[in-house]
Motif scaffolding. Structure first.
Motif, PDB file in Angstrom:
ATOM      1  N   GLY A 108       0.820  -1.211   0.000  1.00 53.41           N
ATOM      2  CA  GLY A 108       0.000   0.000   0.000  1.00 53.41           C
ATOM      3  C   GLY A 108       0.854   1.261   0.000  1.00 53.41           C
ATOM      4  O   GLY A 108       1.921   1.299   0.616  1.00 53.41           O
ATOM      5  N   THR A 109       0.397   2.278  -0.724  1.00 51.33           N
ATOM      6  CA  THR A 109       1.199   3.477  -0.929  1.00 51.33           C
ATOM      7  C   THR A 109       0.283   4.648  -1.274  1.00 51.33           C
ATOM      8  O   THR A 109      -0.897   4.449  -1.604  1.00 51.33           O
ATOM      9  CB  THR A 109       2.206   3.227  -2.085  1.00 51.33           C
ATOM     10  OG1 THR A 109       3.022   4.381  -2.272  1.00 51.33           O
ATOM     11  CG2 THR A 109       1.497   2.908  -3.388  1.00 51.33           C
ATOM     12  N   TYR A 110       0.814   5.839  -1.169  1.00 51.57           N
ATOM     13  CA  TYR A 110       0.088   7.024  -1.637  1.00 51.57           C
ATOM     14  C   TYR A 110       1.120   7.894  -2.338  1.00 51.57           C
ATOM     15  O   TYR A 110       1.976   8.484  -1.682  1.00 51.57           O
ATOM     16  CB  TYR A 110      -0.567   7.737  -0.446  1.00 51.57           C
ATOM     17  CG  TYR A 110      -1.641   8.757  -0.792  1.00 51.57           C
ATOM     18  CD1 TYR A 110      -1.806   9.227  -2.091  1.00 51.57           C
ATOM     19  CD2 TYR A 110      -2.504   9.242   0.182  1.00 51.57           C
ATOM     20  CE1 TYR A 110      -2.795  10.133  -2.412  1.00 51.57           C
ATOM     21  CE2 TYR A 110      -3.499  10.158  -0.118  1.00 51.57           C
ATOM     22  CZ  TYR A 110      -3.640  10.598  -1.414  1.00 51.57           C
ATOM     23  OH  TYR A 110      -4.625  11.513  -1.717  1.00 51.57           O
ATOM     24  N   GLY A 111       1.051   7.916  -3.672  1.00 51.23           N
ATOM     25  CA  GLY A 111       2.045   8.625  -4.476  1.00 51.23           C
ATOM     26  C   GLY A 111       2.019  10.125  -4.225  1.00 51.23           C
ATOM     27  O   GLY A 111       1.148  10.650  -3.527  1.00 51.23           O
ATOM     28  N   ALA A 112       3.009  10.808  -4.829  1.00 50.04           N
ATOM     29  CA  ALA A 112       3.203  12.235  -4.579  1.00 50.04           C
ATOM     30  C   ALA A 112       1.942  13.046  -4.891  1.00 50.04           C
ATOM     31  O   ALA A 112       1.323  12.859  -5.949  1.00 50.04           O
ATOM     32  CB  ALA A 112       4.367  12.735  -5.412  1.00 50.04           C
ATOM     33  N   HIS A 113       1.554  13.905  -3.987  1.00 51.13           N
ATOM     34  CA  HIS A 113       0.378  14.748  -4.183  1.00 51.13           C
ATOM     35  C   HIS A 113       0.452  15.959  -3.246  1.00 51.13           C
ATOM     36  O   HIS A 113       1.258  15.981  -2.321  1.00 51.13           O
ATOM     37  CB  HIS A 113      -0.920  13.957  -3.910  1.00 51.13           C
ATOM     38  CG  HIS A 113      -1.057  13.550  -2.483  1.00 51.13           C
ATOM     39  ND1 HIS A 113      -0.392  12.464  -1.956  1.00 51.13           N
ATOM     40  CD2 HIS A 113      -1.746  14.081  -1.442  1.00 51.13           C
ATOM     41  CE1 HIS A 113      -0.672  12.348  -0.684  1.00 51.13           C
ATOM     42  NE2 HIS A 113      -1.493  13.326  -0.328  1.00 51.13           N
TER      43      HIS A 113
END
Ligand code: NI
Length: 227
Positions: free
Chosen positions: A91-96
């Motif tokens: 699980g990850t949350y890319g650049a934003h």
């Protein structure tokens, strides 16, 4: 400016939070991402209306309201009700960048996000990866704090959560609208307040210079605060 605040939750509180969150109804986090962020977001979240999220969120808010370092750093005007997320299995949350204006749940009010906060609920050695990477004026900073610690960072900054390769990373996150919108002004007030706090025990009570410095703090806050 990136500010870490240690031990927002103590060991007993953490144990209770973790036990409750272990059986929570985690949902696909992509449901709540904006259209730009949706493709980058692979995690789980609790629904804002989930009674567990509401209860634990309120407990966090009560702790923060009485926390001098948090109040000094954030000068909060409004705080978005804390949310909860879980990353596991890559699980990850890319650049934003977080949305600038947010609708407060259950009300017609909107708030501006000045500061973003992550409260770590797992110890760093419980998972691999899962660093919060924040881009700032001095490059990218990697944040992975002890359970119970919180990081505050400018909502304007590009940030991401790197993939959690093993274990699980559970955290609470939320946003703060500050009385002082300008980050530079807020950083000066924080420095001044922290200096005053450190000087206070070192000088006699009623020291004239310290009184003047305290006056300057309040008068700058009066000048810069929008209520
Ligand atoms: Ni974010």
């Amino acid at each position: 400016m990136l500010i870490s605040i240690e031990q927002v939750l103590d060991a007993d509180e953490l144990r209770d939070f973790r036990a409750r969150l272990a059986t929570a109804s985690w949902q696909d986090g992509a449901r709540t991402a904006g259209t730009l962020a949706r493709h980058a977001k692979r995690n789980q979240q609790l629904d804002d209306a989930d009674p567990l999220a509401v209860e634990l969120g309120n407990r966090i808010l009560r702790k923060l309201a009485g926390h001098p370092l948090f109040v000094s750093a954030a000068l909060p005007r409004r705080i978005y009700p804390p949310k909860f997320n879980r990353y596991a299995g890559g699980g990850t949350y890319g650049a934003h960048v977080d949305s600038a204006v947010m609708q407060l749940p259950g009300s017609g009010d909107a708030m501006r996000s000045d500061l973003s906060a992550t409260l770590f609920l797992c110890e760093p050695d419980e998972y691999e990866g899962g660093e919060l990477e924040i881009e700032g004026a001095f490059g990218v900073q990697q944040v992975k704090l002890a359970a119970g610690d919180l990081v505050l960072y400018p909502s304007s900054s590009l940030h991401q959560v790197t993939p959690v390769e093993s274990g699980e990373r559970i955290a609470s996150f939320f946003w703060i609208e500050s009385l002082v919108a300008d980050e530079g002004a807020r950083a000066l007030l924080f420095d001044l307040d922290q200096s005053i706090q450190q000087l206070t025990p070192a000088v006699p009570a009623g020291d004239a210079s310290l009184l003047r410095l305290t006056g300057i703090y309040h008068n700058l806050l009066r000048r810069w605060a929008a209520t």
